[in-house]
Write a protein that holds these residues in place. Structure first.
Motif, PDB file in Angstrom:
ATOM      1  N   ASN A  92      10.881  11.905  38.408  1.00 53.57           N
ATOM      2  CA  ASN A  92       9.803  11.822  39.396  1.00 53.57           C
ATOM      3  C   ASN A  92      10.234  12.306  40.779  1.00 53.57           C
ATOM      4  O   ASN A  92       9.391  12.652  41.613  1.00 53.57           O
ATOM      5  N   LEU A  93      11.544  12.336  41.009  1.00 51.80           N
ATOM      6  CA  LEU A  93      12.041  12.724  42.321  1.00 51.80           C
ATOM      7  C   LEU A  93      11.827  14.203  42.607  1.00 51.80           C
ATOM      8  O   LEU A  93      11.806  14.618  43.767  1.00 51.80           O
ATOM      9  N   ILE A  94      11.676  15.031  41.553  1.00 50.03           N
ATOM     10  CA  ILE A  94      11.531  16.471  41.802  1.00 50.03           C
ATOM     11  C   ILE A  94      10.384  17.078  41.015  1.00 50.03           C
ATOM     12  O   ILE A  94      10.233  18.300  40.999  1.00 50.03           O
ATOM     13  N   SER A  95       9.559  16.283  40.350  1.00 47.17           N
ATOM     14  CA  SER A  95       8.563  16.814  39.418  1.00 47.17           C
ATOM     15  C   SER A  95       7.614  17.811  40.068  1.00 47.17           C
ATOM     16  O   SER A  95       7.231  18.811  39.451  1.00 47.17           O
ATOM     17  N   GLU A  96       7.217  17.569  41.324  1.00 55.10           N
ATOM     18  CA  GLU A  96       6.271  18.461  41.975  1.00 55.10           C
ATOM     19  C   GLU A  96       6.953  19.671  42.617  1.00 55.10           C
ATOM     20  O   GLU A  96       6.359  20.737  42.732  1.00 55.10           O
ATOM     21  N   GLU A  97       8.191  19.512  43.006  1.00 53.74           N
ATOM     22  CA  GLU A  97       8.883  20.572  43.723  1.00 53.74           C
ATOM     23  C   GLU A  97       9.491  21.612  42.793  1.00 53.74           C
ATOM     24  O   GLU A  97       9.633  22.771  43.172  1.00 53.74           O
ATOM     25  N   ASP A  98       9.891  21.209  41.616  1.00 50.34           N
ATOM     26  CA  ASP A  98      10.559  22.140  40.692  1.00 50.34           C
ATOM     27  C   ASP A  98      10.092  21.848  39.270  1.00 50.34           C
ATOM     28  O   ASP A  98      10.729  21.095  38.538  1.00 50.34           O
ATOM     29  N   PRO A  99       8.965  22.434  38.832  1.00 51.62           N
ATOM     30  CA  PRO A  99       8.451  22.138  37.495  1.00 51.62           C
ATOM     31  C   PRO A  99       9.386  22.574  36.378  1.00 51.62           C
ATOM     32  O   PRO A  99       9.381  21.977  35.304  1.00 51.62           O
ATOM     33  N   SER A 100      10.196  23.594  36.622  1.00 52.11           N
ATOM     34  CA  SER A 100      11.142  24.026  35.593  1.00 52.11           C
ATOM     35  C   SER A 100      12.195  22.958  35.342  1.00 52.11           C
ATOM     36  O   SER A 100      12.461  22.573  34.202  1.00 52.11           O
ATOM     37  N   GLY A 101      12.801  22.469  36.424  1.00 58.70           N
ATOM     38  CA  GLY A 101      13.798  21.407  36.279  1.00 58.70           C
ATOM     39  C   GLY A 101      13.198  20.134  35.736  1.00 58.70           C
ATOM     40  O   GLY A 101      13.814  19.441  34.911  1.00 58.70           O
ATOM     41  N   ALA A 102      11.969  19.808  36.172  1.00 56.90           N
ATOM     42  CA  ALA A 102      11.312  18.598  35.676  1.00 56.90           C
ATOM     43  C   ALA A 102      11.062  18.683  34.181  1.00 56.90           C
ATOM     44  O   ALA A 102      11.268  17.702  33.448  1.00 56.90           O
ATOM     45  N   SER A 103      10.625  19.845  33.698  1.00 58.48           N
ATOM     46  CA  SER A 103      10.386  19.994  32.257  1.00 58.48           C
ATOM     47  C   SER A 103      11.672  19.840  31.466  1.00 58.48           C
ATOM     48  O   SER A 103      11.675  19.306  30.354  1.00 58.48           O
ATOM     49  N   ALA A 104      12.780  20.313  32.035  1.00 54.49           N
ATOM     50  CA  ALA A 104      14.076  20.116  31.374  1.00 54.49           C
ATOM     51  C   ALA A 104      14.390  18.627  31.260  1.00 54.49           C
ATOM     52  O   ALA A 104      14.897  18.159  30.231  1.00 54.49           O
ATOM     53  N   ALA A 105      14.076  17.877  32.314  1.00 47.97           N
ATOM     54  CA  ALA A 105      14.284  16.421  32.266  1.00 47.97           C
ATOM     55  C   ALA A 105      13.356  15.776  31.251  1.00 47.97           C
ATOM     56  O   ALA A 105      13.767  14.889  30.489  1.00 47.97           O
ATOM     57  N   TYR A 106      12.090  16.225  31.200  1.00 50.50           N
ATOM     58  CA  TYR A 106      11.138  15.654  30.247  1.00 50.50           C
ATOM     59  C   TYR A 106      11.607  15.864  28.811  1.00 50.50           C
ATOM     60  O   TYR A 106      11.353  15.026  27.941  1.00 50.50           O
ATOM     61  N   SER A 107      12.290  16.975  28.567  1.00 50.39           N
ATOM     62  CA  SER A 107      12.802  17.229  27.222  1.00 50.39           C
ATOM     63  C   SER A 107      13.809  16.159  26.811  1.00 50.39           C
ATOM     64  O   SER A 107      13.763  15.629  25.692  1.00 50.39           O
ATOM     65  N   ALA A 108      14.706  15.814  27.740  1.00 49.70           N
ATOM     66  CA  ALA A 108      15.691  14.761  27.458  1.00 49.70           C
ATOM     67  C   ALA A 108      15.019  13.406  27.296  1.00 49.70           C
ATOM     68  O   ALA A 108      15.377  12.610  26.422  1.00 49.70           O
ATOM     69  N   ILE A 109      14.030  13.132  28.146  1.00 46.93           N
ATOM     70  CA  ILE A 109      13.311  11.858  28.070  1.00 46.93           C
ATOM     71  C   ILE A 109      12.595  11.727  26.735  1.00 46.93           C
ATOM     72  O   ILE A 109      12.609  10.654  26.100  1.00 46.93           O
ATOM     73  N   ALA A 110      11.975  12.810  26.282  1.00 46.98           N
ATOM     74  CA  ALA A 110      11.236  12.774  25.020  1.00 46.98           C
ATOM     75  C   ALA A 110      12.159  12.467  23.847  1.00 46.98           C
ATOM     76  O   ALA A 110      11.772  11.759  22.904  1.00 46.98           O
ATOM     77  N   ILE A 111      13.379  12.977  23.892  1.00 45.19           N
ATOM     78  CA  ILE A 111      14.337  12.682  22.817  1.00 45.19           C
ATOM     79  C   ILE A 111      14.653  11.197  22.780  1.00 45.19           C
ATOM     80  O   ILE A 111      14.651  10.556  21.716  1.00 45.19           O
ATOM     81  N   ALA A 112      14.946  10.618  23.949  1.00 42.92           N
ATOM     82  CA  ALA A 112      15.258   9.188  23.984  1.00 42.92           C
ATOM     83  C   ALA A 112      14.056   8.359  23.547  1.00 42.92           C
ATOM     84  O   ALA A 112      14.200   7.372  22.810  1.00 42.92           O
ATOM     85  N   ASP A 113      12.857   8.760  23.980  1.00 40.27           N
ATOM     86  CA  ASP A 113      11.641   8.066  23.528  1.00 40.27           C
ATOM     87  C   ASP A 113      11.490   8.151  22.019  1.00 40.27           C
ATOM     88  O   ASP A 113      11.119   7.169  21.353  1.00 40.27           O
ATOM     89  N   ALA A 114      11.735   9.325  21.479  1.00 38.02           N
ATOM     90  CA  ALA A 114      11.590   9.531  20.033  1.00 38.02           C
ATOM     91  C   ALA A 114      12.548   8.631  19.255  1.00 38.02           C
ATOM     92  O   ALA A 114      12.184   8.047  18.232  1.00 38.02           O
ATOM     93  N   ILE A 115      13.783   8.515  19.750  1.00 37.36           N
ATOM     94  CA  ILE A 115      14.778   7.682  19.069  1.00 37.36           C
ATOM     95  C   ILE A 115      14.366   6.212  19.121  1.00 37.36           C
ATOM     96  O   ILE A 115      14.580   5.454  18.164  1.00 37.36           O
ATOM     97  N   SER A 116      13.747   5.808  20.221  1.00 44.64           N
ATOM     98  CA  SER A 116      13.347   4.403  20.378  1.00 44.64           C
ATOM     99  C   SER A 116      12.402   3.960  19.273  1.00 44.64           C
ATOM    100  O   SER A 116      12.497   2.833  18.767  1.00 44.64           O
ATOM    101  N   ASP A 117      11.477   4.849  18.891  1.00 41.43           N
ATOM    102  CA  ASP A 117      10.424   4.470  17.944  1.00 41.43           C
ATOM    103  C   ASP A 117      10.406   5.327  16.680  1.00 41.43           C
ATOM    104  O   ASP A 117       9.437   5.262  15.921  1.00 41.43           O
ATOM    105  N   SER A 118      11.464   6.129  16.486  1.00 45.23           N
ATOM    106  CA  SER A 118      11.466   7.092  15.360  1.00 45.23           C
ATOM    107  C   SER A 118      10.170   7.897  15.356  1.00 45.23           C
ATOM    108  O   SER A 118       9.502   8.069  14.337  1.00 45.23           O
TER     109      SER A 118
END
Length: 447
Positions: A92-118
């Motif tokens: 959230n600290l850079i989501s509006e300023e750098d959408p490319s970097g934010a999407s890279a972070a979202y990719s990592a977040i989605a993996i951890a979310d996926a593991i949480s609930d299979s």
């Protein structure tokens, strides 16, 4: 069931992933997140001191959880939700300023979310976010990134062929420009900070990037034993990791699960007998002498291997036997590719080559020539109806020629490499050379 040859776009890849275990899916999509990780770190550093350290550490933790889950999925379910929440806060600290970097972070977040609930859908979104990160970088909708699709497709072929989730280097013969630039910037950022802060992450990143993962048990211990509160401070995390690493000091840091090479190449290399002292010295001397010329030659060879793999993946097969033969050829190419990639890492940067690395390079050179001799047919006379294709295909010719050119640069007699290349093609055009090759192989393998 989705056939491998049908995987040419996002939809085909997703359909294939639905046929695999969740651990396999995590293996594939976590590599997508790794490929765009530098975009996140560079974005964080551009933001400035207010985000440096804490923000990049949270996304590193989320990806680490994903990579450890490749081999220890049940044990990561407890840690994934917290890692996902912390990385989400950081993004959230850079989501509006750098959408490319934010999407890279979202990719990592989605993996951890996926593991949480299979959650299969969340895992697939990690792949989509990685693609979006590149699209934002180019500031246009390019569809599913061709370079990303090809790398994921290569991962799929290796996984399908071997059922081994250690899939080699992140990129093929060469990485795209955007990755090379941001990768260097990320490493430079880490080097500019106090060495202790990011030393482990630099080594971990290089091990993942180059396809030589660290000891999975050590990485598991890092995830499990470092307290959540500690993860807020890079220096505190570094101190805890240093303690864990000291405990594993007696173990080989690059230890991996059995058969770490995607198609058995590393295991095969390890099983080869040691070369003679004179041959090892010859290998070391040649690689030192040619250390500036070897990298572009190896890159060229890797490029032609990738082109030939891509050609085999997407050509029209005559029947099931033809498709199986293509899969067998790809497996052989992947072994050659893995060995050449490993050899690339061993090219000396100075006028000396460590003895252990010279011994490894000598074995790899033997493995490359052995597999080159076996590819593309199991034995002379197999698949006689595609002889013209075997002889005339330009990618194959360039690959064999490149290996022949590289041979003296790694201390192998060039005539032997050319003979090995002749065995690959066989056929009426080079009968005499093939006969010479057979005699050479008999002497080499029979003693």
């Amino acid at each position: 069931m989705v056939q491998l040859e049908e995987i040419g776009d996002k939809e085909g890849l997703e359909a294939w992933l639905k046929t695999r275990s969740f651990g396999d899916v995590v293996s594939i999509v976590s590599r997508a997140a790794l490929r765009v990780l530098p975009l996140w770190v560079v974005a964080v550093r551009r933001k400035g001191a207010e985000t440096k350290g804490f923000a990049e550490l949270q996304v590193l933790r989320a990806i680490l959880v994903g990579r450890v889950a490749v081999h220890a999925l049940p044990r990561m379910v407890e840690y994934a939700p917290i890692a996902a929440d912390a990385a989400d806060l950081a993004s959230n600290l850079i989501s509006e300023e750098d959408p490319s970097g934010a999407s890279a972070a979202y990719s990592a977040i989605a993996i951890a979310d996926a593991i949480s609930d299979s959650d299969f859908s969340a895992a697939l979104s990690a792949m989509s976010y990685a693609t979006e990160a590149v699209q934002h970088l180019y500031e246009r909708d390019t569809g599913y990134s061709a370079e990303t699709t090809f790398e994921l497709s290569r991962d799929v072929w290796v996984l399908d062929r071997t059922n081994n989730r250690v899939l080699g280097p992140l990129w093929g013969a060469s990485s795209p420009d955007w990755f090379s630039i941001t990768d260097k910037k990320m490493l430079d950022f880490w080097a500019a900070d106090p060495p202790s802060s990011w030393d482990f992450w630099r080594r971990w990143w290089l091990s993942e990037r180059d396809g030589k993962p660290m000891n999975p048990e050590m990485l598991l211990a890092i995830v499990q034993r470092i307290a959540d509160e500690t993860w807020k401070d890079p220096d505190a995390v570094a101190a805890e990791i240093a303690k864990i690493e000291r405990e594993f000091k007696g173990k080989k840091e690059n230890a991996t699960p059995p058969d770490p090479d995607p198609v058995g190449g590393t295991a095969e290399w390890e099983s080869l007998p040691a070369g003679s002292p004179s041959q090892i010295r010859k290998t070391a001397a040649a690689m030192v002498q040619n250390r500036l010329d070897l990298p572009p030659v190896i890159e060229t060879i890797l490029g032609y291997i990738d082109l030939e793999i891509e050609r085999l993946q997407h050509r029209n097969y005559r029947d099931e036997d033809d498709a199986e033969e293509a899969k067998r050829q790809i497996a052989g190419l992947m072994t050659i590719r893995s060995a050449v990639s490993r050899l690339q890492v061993l090219v000396p940067s100075e006028e000396q080559m460590p003895q252990s690395e010279a011994e490894e390079a000598e074995k790899l050179s033997r493995l490359i020539l052995r597999r080159l001799k076996e590819w593309p047919r199991r034995a002379p006379g197999d698949c006689p109806d595609n002889m013209s294709d075997l002889v005339d295909n330009s990618y194959r010719a360039a690959l064999v020629g490149g290996c022949a050119f590289m041979a003296p640069m790694i201390g192998v007699a060039p005539d032997k490499a050319l003979i090995a290349g002749a065995v690959v093609f066989g056929g009426k055009k080079i009968v005499d050379t093939a006969k010479a090759a057979k005699e050479f192989v008999t002497r080499k393998d029979g003693g």
